[in-house]
Scaffold this motif. Structure first.
Motif, PDB file in Angstrom:
ATOM      1  N   ASP A  22       9.091  -4.857  -1.032  1.00  0.00           N
ATOM      2  CA  ASP A  22       8.135  -5.842  -0.527  1.00  0.00           C
ATOM      3  C   ASP A  22       8.276  -6.144   0.960  1.00  0.00           C
ATOM      4  N   HIS A  77       1.493  -1.405  -0.194  1.00  0.00           N
ATOM      5  CA  HIS A  77       2.066  -2.431  -1.044  1.00  0.00           C
ATOM      6  C   HIS A  77       2.501  -1.767  -2.349  1.00  0.00           C
ATOM      7  N   SER A 104       3.509  -2.913  -4.963  1.00  0.00           N
ATOM      8  CA  SER A 104       3.038  -3.654  -6.135  1.00  0.00           C
ATOM      9  C   SER A 104       1.697  -3.134  -6.628  1.00  0.00           C
ATOM     10  N   GLY A 105       0.961  -2.434  -5.739  1.00  0.00           N
ATOM     11  CA  GLY A 105      -0.349  -1.911  -6.114  1.00  0.00           C
ATOM     12  C   GLY A 105      -1.500  -2.788  -5.671  1.00  0.00           C
ATOM     13  N   ASP A 106      -1.226  -4.053  -5.344  1.00  0.00           N
ATOM     14  CA  ASP A 106      -2.254  -4.989  -4.894  1.00  0.00           C
ATOM     15  C   ASP A 106      -2.344  -4.927  -3.363  1.00  0.00           C
ATOM     16  N   PRO A 107      -3.497  -4.498  -2.812  1.00  0.00           N
ATOM     17  CA  PRO A 107      -3.601  -4.344  -1.357  1.00  0.00           C
ATOM     18  C   PRO A 107      -3.909  -5.632  -0.601  1.00  0.00           C
ATOM     19  N   THR A 108      -3.995  -6.756  -1.282  1.00  0.00           N
ATOM     20  CA  THR A 108      -4.315  -8.014  -0.618  1.00  0.00           C
ATOM     21  C   THR A 108      -3.279  -8.326   0.471  1.00  0.00           C
ATOM     22  N   SER A 139      -0.686 -10.071   2.810  1.00  0.00           N
ATOM     23  CA  SER A 139       0.148 -11.256   2.642  1.00  0.00           C
ATOM     24  C   SER A 139       0.113 -12.086   3.919  1.00  0.00           C
ATOM     25  N   GLY A 179      -3.142   0.074  -1.472  1.00  0.00           N
ATOM     26  CA  GLY A 179      -2.702  -0.332  -2.806  1.00  0.00           C
ATOM     27  C   GLY A 179      -2.760   0.836  -3.764  1.00  0.00           C
ATOM     28  N   ASN A 192      -5.117   1.605  -6.040  1.00  0.00           N
ATOM     29  CA  ASN A 192      -6.423   2.220  -6.227  1.00  0.00           C
ATOM     30  C   ASN A 192      -7.409   1.966  -5.097  1.00  0.00           C
ATOM     31  N   GLU A 193      -7.027   1.165  -4.120  1.00  0.00           N
ATOM     32  CA  GLU A 193      -7.943   0.880  -3.028  1.00  0.00           C
ATOM     33  C   GLU A 193      -7.172   0.541  -1.756  1.00  0.00           C
ATOM     34  N   ALA A 204      -7.288  -2.071   1.589  1.00  0.00           N
ATOM     35  CA  ALA A 204      -7.849  -3.281   2.178  1.00  0.00           C
ATOM     36  C   ALA A 204      -7.856  -3.129   3.701  1.00  0.00           C
TER      37      ALA A 204
END
Length: 247
Positions: free
Chosen positions: A171, A198, A200-204, A206, A234, A236-237, A239
């Motif tokens: 992270d 990321h 974690s897979g989540d491209p949001t 931080s 991420g 699958n996508e 950001a």
């Protein structure tokens, strides 16, 4: 006289004659050929992730049924892309994967990255954005830890180079704005694109991502070096800070 031909026929079947050769052929040979033919007829989209892996594994393990190994790899890592990006030591933790086989997979991954890089190098990244996104996804070589890339651009927004300037844990990857600008000046870059993944897979993005990006922007202003975007990769996508209004 009547028994002679019958004995010859039996010898032909048991000593490796044509009929015996077909019967003794491993069951996976026919399956492998059907996969190859389906690929030839309809392309990669016609194959599941584990089937694509089978075709690759068959090159390193031609005398082995690789379907169970391919399925085990997908079960362990999640997808074809994640298998290809996994470090060799992690691949070798899966039963059936030895050093030679892991190396074969890493060669294919390296070839993919180089091919995609050649699609964007020395070309204006703004006009080939989809190619840049494909490259960014593939260049994130280790899905298990965070990796920070900087794409250095010339005054025509052509890619000069892509360098990894930070590797870290699951992270966090340490990034130093001063080092980024120092390298940009060395390369004669006038703009940059920041890219990191990321795990974690989540491209949001931080809060730390946003703060660090602002520090890089401020460091570049007095030097005339612009930050075009910051991409977060991420599972699958991807950001984009610019698209999200964060830049």
């Amino acid at each position: 006289m009547a028994q002679g031909p019958r004995q010859t026929t039996l010898r032909g079947l048991t000593d490796g004659g044509a009929q015996g050769g077909v019967a003794d052929q491993p069951h996976y040979h026919g399956h492998r050929e059907r996969l190859r033919q389906r690929f030839a007829d309809a392309g990669a989209d016609a194959l599941a992730d584990y089937e694509m892996l089978e075709l690759l594994l068959a090159r390193a393990l031609p005398r082995q049924d690789v379907k169970p190994i391919a399925k085990a790899l997908i079960a362990e890592f999640g997808s074809f892309a994640d298998v290809m990006a996994a470090p060799a030591p992690r691949l070798m933790e899966v039963k059936g994967i030895k050093e030679k086989t892991a190396l074969e997979l890493k060669i294919v991954e390296a070839a993919s990255v180089r091919m995609l890089r050649n699609r964007v190098i020395n070309r204006p990244v703004i006009s080939s954005w989809s190619a840049l996104l494909d490259y960014a996804r593939t260049a994130m070589s280790d899905p298990q830890r965070e990796e920070f890339h900087v794409l250095f651009l010339d005054k025509k927004n052509r890619l000069i180079d892509d360098e990894i300037l930070g590797k870290g844990t699951v992270d966090h990857a340490p990034v130093y704005p001063r080092e980024i600008m120092k390298r940009a000046l060395q390369l004669g870059a006038t703009a940059i694109v920041l890219v990191h993944n990321h795990p974690s897979g989540d491209p949001t993005p931080s809060r730390a991502d946003i703060d660090m990006t602002r520090q890089v922007i401020e460091a570049g202003k007095p030097l005339g070096i612009m930050v075009h975007d910051h991409l977060v990769v991420g599972a699958n996508e991807v950001a984009s800070f610019k698209s999200l209004g964060l830049l």
